[in-house]
Every structure is written in C-alpha cells, then in structure tokens.
Design an enzyme around this catalytic site. Structure first.
Site, PDB file in Angstrom:
ATOM      1  N   SER A   1      40.199  24.468  48.196  1.00  0.00           N
ATOM      2  CA  SER A   1      39.900  23.710  46.978  1.00  0.00           C
ATOM      3  C   SER A   1      41.037  22.738  46.717  1.00  0.00           C
ATOM      4  O   SER A   1      42.159  22.923  47.223  1.00  0.00           O
ATOM      5  CB  SER A   1      39.791  24.676  45.796  1.00  0.00           C
ATOM      6  OG  SER A   1      39.735  23.979  44.573  1.00  0.00           O
TER       7      SER A   1
ATOM      8  N   TYR B   1      43.400  31.833  40.376  1.00  0.00           N
ATOM      9  CA  TYR B   1      42.538  31.099  41.328  1.00  0.00           C
ATOM     10  C   TYR B   1      43.406  30.215  42.216  1.00  0.00           C
ATOM     11  O   TYR B   1      43.234  30.175  43.434  1.00  0.00           O
ATOM     12  CB  TYR B   1      41.508  30.277  40.543  1.00  0.00           C
ATOM     13  CG  TYR B   1      40.511  29.512  41.421  1.00  0.00           C
ATOM     14  CD1 TYR B   1      39.536  30.177  42.154  1.00  0.00           C
ATOM     15  CD2 TYR B   1      40.540  28.116  41.501  1.00  0.00           C
ATOM     16  CE1 TYR B   1      38.627  29.484  42.942  1.00  0.00           C
ATOM     17  CE2 TYR B   1      39.627  27.407  42.278  1.00  0.00           C
ATOM     18  CZ  TYR B   1      38.671  28.098  42.997  1.00  0.00           C
ATOM     19  OH  TYR B   1      37.766  27.410  43.779  1.00  0.00           O
TER      20      TYR B   1
HETATM   21  P1  NDP Z   1      28.706  29.190  43.977  1.00  0.00           P
HETATM   22  O1  NDP Z   1      29.058  30.097  42.855  1.00  0.00           O
HETATM   23  O2  NDP Z   1      27.450  28.393  43.909  1.00  0.00           O
HETATM   24  O3  NDP Z   1      28.689  30.002  45.363  1.00  0.00           O
HETATM   25  C1  NDP Z   1      29.532  31.100  45.609  1.00  0.00           C
HETATM   26  C2  NDP Z   1      28.918  31.906  46.727  1.00  0.00           C
HETATM   27  O4  NDP Z   1      29.780  32.998  47.060  1.00  0.00           O
HETATM   28  C3  NDP Z   1      27.565  32.501  46.343  1.00  0.00           C
HETATM   29  O5  NDP Z   1      26.661  32.324  47.404  1.00  0.00           O
HETATM   30  C4  NDP Z   1      27.869  33.985  46.172  1.00  0.00           C
HETATM   31  O6  NDP Z   1      26.724  34.748  46.543  1.00  0.00           O
HETATM   32  C5  NDP Z   1      28.993  34.167  47.197  1.00  0.00           C
HETATM   33  N1  NDP Z   1      29.759  35.362  46.944  1.00  0.00           N
HETATM   34  C6  NDP Z   1      30.476  35.659  45.815  1.00  0.00           C
HETATM   35  N2  NDP Z   1      30.973  36.887  45.918  1.00  0.00           N
HETATM   36  C7  NDP Z   1      30.583  37.382  47.124  1.00  0.00           C
HETATM   37  C8  NDP Z   1      30.771  38.611  47.789  1.00  0.00           C
HETATM   38  N3  NDP Z   1      31.480  39.614  47.234  1.00  0.00           N
HETATM   39  N4  NDP Z   1      30.212  38.798  49.009  1.00  0.00           N
HETATM   40  C9  NDP Z   1      29.480  37.807  49.573  1.00  0.00           C
HETATM   41  N5  NDP Z   1      29.271  36.624  48.989  1.00  0.00           N
HETATM   42  C10 NDP Z   1      29.810  36.413  47.780  1.00  0.00           C
HETATM   43  O7  NDP Z   1      29.969  28.227  44.142  1.00  0.00           O
HETATM   44  P2  NDP Z   1      30.356  27.067  45.167  1.00  0.00           P
HETATM   45  O8  NDP Z   1      29.259  26.767  46.107  1.00  0.00           O
HETATM   46  O9  NDP Z   1      30.936  25.992  44.363  1.00  0.00           O
HETATM   47  O10 NDP Z   1      31.563  27.777  45.925  1.00  0.00           O
HETATM   48  C11 NDP Z   1      31.710  27.822  47.324  1.00  0.00           C
HETATM   49  C12 NDP Z   1      33.188  27.695  47.664  1.00  0.00           C
HETATM   50  O11 NDP Z   1      33.650  26.401  47.309  1.00  0.00           O
HETATM   51  C13 NDP Z   1      34.098  28.685  46.946  1.00  0.00           C
HETATM   52  O12 NDP Z   1      35.051  29.204  47.848  1.00  0.00           O
HETATM   53  C14 NDP Z   1      34.788  27.827  45.889  1.00  0.00           C
HETATM   54  O13 NDP Z   1      36.029  28.335  45.527  1.00  0.00           O
HETATM   55  C15 NDP Z   1      34.877  26.511  46.631  1.00  0.00           C
HETATM   56  N6  NDP Z   1      35.067  25.335  45.784  1.00  0.00           N
HETATM   57  C16 NDP Z   1      34.126  24.967  44.874  1.00  0.00           C
HETATM   58  C17 NDP Z   1      34.330  23.856  44.068  1.00  0.00           C
HETATM   59  C18 NDP Z   1      33.380  23.437  42.999  1.00  0.00           C
HETATM   60  O14 NDP Z   1      33.724  22.574  42.177  1.00  0.00           O
HETATM   61  N7  NDP Z   1      32.162  23.992  42.951  1.00  0.00           N
HETATM   62  C19 NDP Z   1      35.546  23.038  44.208  1.00  0.00           C
HETATM   63  C20 NDP Z   1      36.447  23.498  45.214  1.00  0.00           C
HETATM   64  C21 NDP Z   1      36.207  24.600  45.977  1.00  0.00           C
HETATM   65  P3  NDP Z   1      26.234  36.125  45.871  1.00  0.00           P
HETATM   66  O15 NDP Z   1      26.577  36.077  44.411  1.00  0.00           O
HETATM   67  O16 NDP Z   1      24.767  36.138  46.162  1.00  0.00           O
HETATM   68  O17 NDP Z   1      26.984  37.189  46.616  1.00  0.00           O
END
Ligand code: NDP
Length: 255
Positions: free
Chosen positions: A149, A162
């Site tokens: 990020s 975070y």
């Molecule tokens: P979302 O919340 O849409 O996606 C997060 C994903 O992680 C979901 O599919 C969730 O699935 C999965 N997840 C969470 N916990 C677990 C677990 N214990 N086991 C397996 N899967 C898990 O967020 P984003 O798409 O934005 O995030 C994706 C990545 O991008 C993250 O690492 C985030 O830190 C990073 N990021 C995002 C930014 C933004 O502005 N959105 C900016 C910079 C980085 P489920 O709940 O079904 O398990």
C-alpha cells in the site's frame, strides 16, 4: 490482447472482493487457470462461474489464510487440482484504523494475522511449486506479487498498526526478491493508493464517516480495482528477463 499466461496457474488470495476479484478476472483473461482464495465461499463460487462463463478456467478454494494449516492446504489443493503453480498474488488484507491510544489490541492482531502471517504462510507453502515452475519450459519464470500500500511507504496518525503491517510487507518482499530472483522467481511489490473497494467497510461508523468526509475532499476520484488488476497483469506478463520489483499506483487525484 494476446493471452500471455496460457498453461499457467495463478493463485489469488482475497479474491472474494475488490482488487483480488478484479485480478482473478484479469489473469484468467490472459489465459491463466486461476485459483481464488478467501473465506466467503458464495462470493468465490459466483466469481468462478463468471470467469468460466467468459471462457476462462477458475477454481474456488475457501480458506482462512490466518490459519497456517488452511493456508498450506489451500496451496496443496490448487497444485492437486491443476498440477502446478506459476503465480502467487498475496492480496488478502485488512485495514482497521484508529489511534494507538484507543484502538483495541485485538484489531492489531487481526491485521497482523492477515496482512503479515497470511502472506508468510502462503508464500512459504507456494515456494517449492513456484521454484519448480520457474525451472520448466513453459515460461522459465514464476511470480510472487505482494499487495502492499501507499501505507507501506508513508505513515499517518490513525494508521499506525496498518502502517506497520505494510512497511513489514515491503521489507519482506525486497529481501525475498534478493534471495530468489536468480532462480527466476520474480518478487514484485505493488503499492496502491486509494482504491474503491470494501476495505474501509470493516471499520466502526465514526472512522467510516470521518474517512468519507476526508476522502471526498482529498481524493475525489479513487482508483477502481480493475486499475490495480491491470498493473498486476502487466507485472506478471513481462519477458522472463524483466522483473518489476516495485510499482506505486496512485489515483491522479491523490496527492
Ligand atoms: P477488500 O476488503 O475488498 O478485500 C479484502 C480481501 O481479503 C477479501 O477478499 C477478503 O475475503 C480477504 N480476506 C480478509 N481476511 C482474510 C482471511 N483471513 N483469509 C482469506 N482472505 C481474507 O479490500 P481491497 O480489495 O481493497 O484489499 C486488497 C488488498 O489491497 C489489501 O491487502 C489492502 O491492504 C490493499 N490495499 C487496498 C487499498 C484500497 O484503497 N482499497 C489501498 C492500498 C492497498 P473474505 O472476507 O471473503 O475472507
């Protein structure tokens, strides 16, 4: 677009929403068989059906990657299903904000469990298979992309834990790159700025409304998940001699 990943197998964590969902679709469009990992099985099943409806190949692996045995089992199941593993996208993540004074320790532990431990478990389990893929004739290279990020480069009040998880991801990624790049495993770091996803939704109402106000003022047009998926597809489709070690992808409207 020519499919550059035909015959390869990609595993995307956190594929049930946001960036992971879009990335699974983008890699499938490039011809990869895509294994999608997250906890919400219904979302994964829908995604698999949509990818297959569009002519791709996908496979759902419901798993909680904070549980080491589930992470290891997820990798084993993918290799059992498809016979190989070429690309690992460590994307699953959680962002819970608050001050160090007020935030519950439990929230820090949940972030460390997903953003760091989950990434470590998946990487460790995948490495033998990636080394094998890098050594065969199909591409002669394999890929790990870690989704960090902007918060892995810049620290802000309210983001401390975070920030810590993402700064840690940055350090781990570069160290691993140096360790295995000469074995033709490319280890890439992708650091998005603000992307329109469910990431903020896991916070309490006060934090959500404060962020909504500041984002509306400071980041009027966020990236879409497809923007990041495109960058990931770019990183894993370079010639085997070319490794994109770091890519910082920002919305034009975020200073
Ligand atoms: P979302 O919340 O849409 O996606 C997060 C994903 O992680 C979901 O599919 C969730 O699935 C999965 N997840 C969470 N916990 C677990 C677990 N214990 N086991 C397996 N899967 C898990 O967020 P984003 O798409 O934005 O995030 C994706 C990545 O991008 C993250 O690492 C985030 O830190 C990073 N990021 C995002 C930014 C933004 O502005 N959105 C900016 C910079 C980085 P489920 O709940 O079904 O398990």
């Amino acid at each position: 677009m020519t499919a550059k990943l035909t015959g390869t197998v990609a595993l995307v964590t956190g594929a049930s929403s946001g960036i992971g969902d879009a990335t699974a679709r983008a890699l499938a469009e490039q011809g990869a068989s895509v294994a999608v990992v997250a906890r919400r099985k219904d979302r994964l099943d829908t995604l698999v059906a949509e990818i297959e409806g569009a002519g791709g190949t996908a496979y759902a692996v419901p798993a909680d990657i904070t549980d080491r045995s589930q992470a290891e089992q997820a990798v084993a199941e993918v290799v059992n299903q498809f016979g190989r593993l070429d690309i690992l996208i460590n994307n699953a993540g959680l962002m819970l904000l608050g001050t160090v004074v007020d935030q519950e320790v439990d929230e820090w532990e949940r972030m460390i469990a997903v953003n760091q431990n989950g990434l470590l478990y998946m990487t460790k389990a995948a490495l033998p298979h990636l080394l094998a893929a890098a050594d065969d004739e199909l591409r002669g290279v394999a890929d790990i992309i870690n989704i960090s990020s902007i918060a892995g480069r810049q620290a802000w009040a309210n983001f401390a834990a975070y920030n810590m998880t993402k700064f840690g991801v940055n350090g781990f990624t570069e160290a691993l790159r140096q360790e295995i790049t000469k074995k033709h495993i490319r280890v890439g770091l992708l650091e998005p700025g603000a992307v329109e996803t469910e990431l903020i939704s896991h916070n309490n109402d006060t934090i959500k409304s404060d962020l909504a106000v500041s984002d509306a003022k400071n980041i009027p047009e966020k990236l879409q998940p497809e923007d990041i998926a495109e960058s990931i597809a770019y990183m894993v489709t370079r010639h085997r001699r070319s490794s994109i070690a770091e890519l910082w992808a920002m919305p034009t409207s975020q200073a």
